[in-house]
Design a protein around this motif. Structure first.
Motif, short mmCIF file in Angstrom:
data_model
loop_
_atom_site.label_atom_id
_atom_site.label_comp_id
_atom_site.label_asym_id
_atom_site.label_seq_id
_atom_site.Cartn_x
_atom_site.Cartn_y
_atom_site.Cartn_z
N UNK A 132 -98.84 55.03 -27.95
CA UNK A 132 -97.91 54.24 -27.15
C UNK A 132 -96.46 54.66 -27.35
N UNK A 133 -96.08 54.93 -28.60
CA UNK A 133 -94.71 55.35 -28.88
C UNK A 133 -94.43 56.74 -28.31
N UNK A 134 -95.45 57.61 -28.34
CA UNK A 134 -95.28 58.95 -27.78
C UNK A 134 -94.98 58.86 -26.28
N UNK A 135 -95.73 58.02 -25.57
CA UNK A 135 -95.50 57.90 -24.14
C UNK A 135 -94.18 57.18 -23.84
N UNK A 136 -93.73 56.31 -24.73
CA UNK A 136 -92.40 55.71 -24.58
C UNK A 136 -91.32 56.79 -24.64
N UNK A 137 -91.45 57.69 -25.62
CA UNK A 137 -90.49 58.79 -25.72
C UNK A 137 -90.54 59.69 -24.51
N UNK A 138 -91.74 59.97 -24.03
CA UNK A 138 -91.92 60.77 -22.81
C UNK A 138 -91.19 60.12 -21.64
N UNK A 139 -91.36 58.81 -21.48
CA UNK A 139 -90.74 58.09 -20.37
C UNK A 139 -89.22 58.14 -20.45
N UNK A 140 -88.68 57.92 -21.65
CA UNK A 140 -87.23 57.92 -21.82
C UNK A 140 -86.64 59.28 -21.47
N UNK A 141 -87.30 60.34 -21.92
CA UNK A 141 -86.81 61.69 -21.62
C UNK A 141 -86.81 61.95 -20.12
N UNK A 142 -87.87 61.53 -19.42
CA UNK A 142 -87.95 61.77 -17.99
C UNK A 142 -86.90 60.97 -17.21
N UNK A 143 -86.64 59.75 -17.63
CA UNK A 143 -85.60 58.95 -16.96
C UNK A 143 -84.25 59.66 -17.06
N UNK A 144 -83.91 60.12 -18.25
CA UNK A 144 -82.63 60.82 -18.44
C UNK A 144 -82.58 62.09 -17.60
N UNK A 145 -83.65 62.86 -17.60
CA UNK A 145 -83.68 64.12 -16.85
C UNK A 145 -83.53 63.89 -15.35
N UNK A 146 -84.19 62.87 -14.83
CA UNK A 146 -84.15 62.61 -13.40
C UNK A 146 -82.73 62.33 -12.93
N UNK A 147 -82.02 61.46 -13.64
CA UNK A 147 -80.68 61.09 -13.20
C UNK A 147 -79.66 62.19 -13.46
N UNK A 148 -79.82 62.91 -14.56
CA UNK A 148 -78.91 64.04 -14.82
C UNK A 148 -79.06 65.09 -13.74
N UNK A 149 -80.30 65.42 -13.40
CA UNK A 149 -80.54 66.46 -12.39
C UNK A 149 -80.04 66.01 -11.02
N UNK A 150 -80.23 64.75 -10.68
CA UNK A 150 -79.76 64.25 -9.39
C UNK A 150 -78.24 64.32 -9.29
N UNK A 151 -77.57 64.02 -10.40
CA UNK A 151 -76.11 64.02 -10.40
C UNK A 151 -75.52 65.42 -10.44
N UNK A 152 -76.13 66.30 -11.22
CA UNK A 152 -75.47 67.57 -11.56
C UNK A 152 -76.30 68.81 -11.24
N UNK A 153 -77.56 68.64 -10.83
CA UNK A 153 -78.52 69.75 -10.65
C UNK A 153 -78.74 70.51 -11.97
N UNK A 154 -78.61 69.82 -13.09
CA UNK A 154 -78.86 70.41 -14.40
C UNK A 154 -80.03 69.71 -15.07
N UNK A 155 -80.87 70.48 -15.74
CA UNK A 155 -81.93 69.93 -16.58
C UNK A 155 -81.71 70.49 -17.98
N UNK A 156 -81.02 69.74 -18.84
CA UNK A 156 -80.59 70.29 -20.14
C UNK A 156 -81.75 70.71 -21.04
N UNK A 157 -81.59 71.88 -21.66
CA UNK A 157 -82.56 72.34 -22.66
C UNK A 157 -82.66 71.36 -23.81
N UNK A 158 -81.58 70.63 -24.08
CA UNK A 158 -81.58 69.66 -25.18
C UNK A 158 -82.62 68.56 -24.97
N UNK A 159 -83.10 68.40 -23.74
CA UNK A 159 -84.14 67.39 -23.47
C UNK A 159 -85.45 68.06 -23.08
N UNK A 160 -85.42 69.06 -22.21
CA UNK A 160 -86.67 69.66 -21.72
C UNK A 160 -87.46 70.35 -22.83
N UNK A 161 -86.77 71.09 -23.69
CA UNK A 161 -87.49 71.83 -24.74
C UNK A 161 -88.09 70.90 -25.80
#
Length: 292
Positions: free
Chosen positions: A133-162
């Motif tokens: 459950x905690x693993x999928x919580x972390x997965x969800x949080x990372x995806x939320x951040x990536x979605x909004x960052x990419x929408x705003x800036x067209x960037x998907x930071x390595x600091x989150x994806x990797x």
């Protein structure tokens, strides 16, 4: 008995609200931190200066990271007090406006908090307060951040994806998720290579770049979390949703300059859908859209 069933998801939801507030900071600041680093490296290269050397009086600047300085109103510079930063409640109490200059605050801030809380509550309701459950919580949080960052800036930071990719492989190795390690490793490799091949085929055919390398890494991370079998359903759903959104934006003349729509948010949407309903449900939904 019924109260006990919902106690853990409720706790997870509150934690999700708090983390959602932090994700708003990440979404806003991480791209700026990246741009600052690039500018610093470019300036150092142009001046033939060691970018890793200790800062001097002429090069030292104010610290800017996820923790410093404190959050401020972008309009008037008002420092946000702790009681103005309570997830959702502060936004409602302030009626969506800065307490100092009364400029409207974007509704996206509480929406990110509510979305993160809902995802956390779902994960813990589905898998409990367990490593899974905690693993999928972390997965969800990372995806939320990536979605909004990419929408705003067209960037998907390595600091989150990797870290997301490695977390998927480790979760598989630790048997926290129901994906065999071989399927996870194969999914990561196939996810990256498939979009890499699409990227180069499109570039050779048109001379243009159809997507960024961050998309390869995000798709690789989804492959690590769901296995290679889920890649086709995920890419199909993200492509269909992306096409529909792109058409809608074009109809209403809301396309950004250059007509570019970032692909990351649609990969995120498909990934979260796969988490909630399963990859097979995604494939059935996409096929039903085409009457198959």
């Amino acid at each position: 008995m019924g109260v006990d069933i919902w106690a853990e998801p409720a706790i997870a939801g509150v934690l999700g609200l708090l983390l959602g507030s932090f994700l708003n900071v990440v979404i806003h600041r991480l791209p700026k931190m990246m741009e600052h680093q690039w500018a610093q490296e470019h300036a150092a290269f142009a001046a033939d200066v060691d970018v890793h050397a200790p800062p001097t009086a002429s090069t030292e600047k104010k610290t800017f990271n996820l923790w410093t300085p404190r959050s401020r109103c972008p309009s008037c510079g008002h420092v946000v007090q702790w009681y103005e930063n309570i997830p959702v409640l502060s936004y409602l109490f302030l009626r969506g406006r800065c307490s100092a200059c009364h400029v409207r605050i974007s509704a996206r801030y509480p929406l990110v908090e509510i979305l993160t809380a809902a995802l956390f509550a779902f994960c813990v309701h589905q898998w409990g307060l367990t490593p899974t459950g905690l693993a999928w919580c972390g997965f969800s949080a990372a995806l939320v951040a990536l979605a909004f960052i990419d929408w705003d800036t067209t960037l998907l930071p390595d600091d989150i994806t990797l870290p997301l990719l490695w977390a998927g492989l480790l979760a598989s190795a630790g048997r926290w998720i129901d994906v065999p390690l071989l399927a996870s490793v194969t999914g990561a490799a196939a996810g990256y290579l498939s979009l890499w091949l699409v990227y180069w085929a499109f570039k050779l055919a048109t001379g243009k770049e159809g997507m960024g390398y961050g998309d390869f890494k995000l798709f690789a991370a989804l492959g690590a979390w769901f296995g290679w079998q889920a890649l086709v359903p995920i890419i199909l759903m993200s492509s269909v949703i992306g096409a529909l959104v792109g058409i809608g934006l074009k109809i209403f003349n809301n396309l950004r300059e250059g007509g570019y729509v970032p692909f990351g948010p649609f990969l995120v949407g498909a990934g979260l859908t796969a988490m909630v309903f399963g990859p097979n449900a995604i494939l059935q939904t996409v096929l039903s859209l085409f009457g198959l």
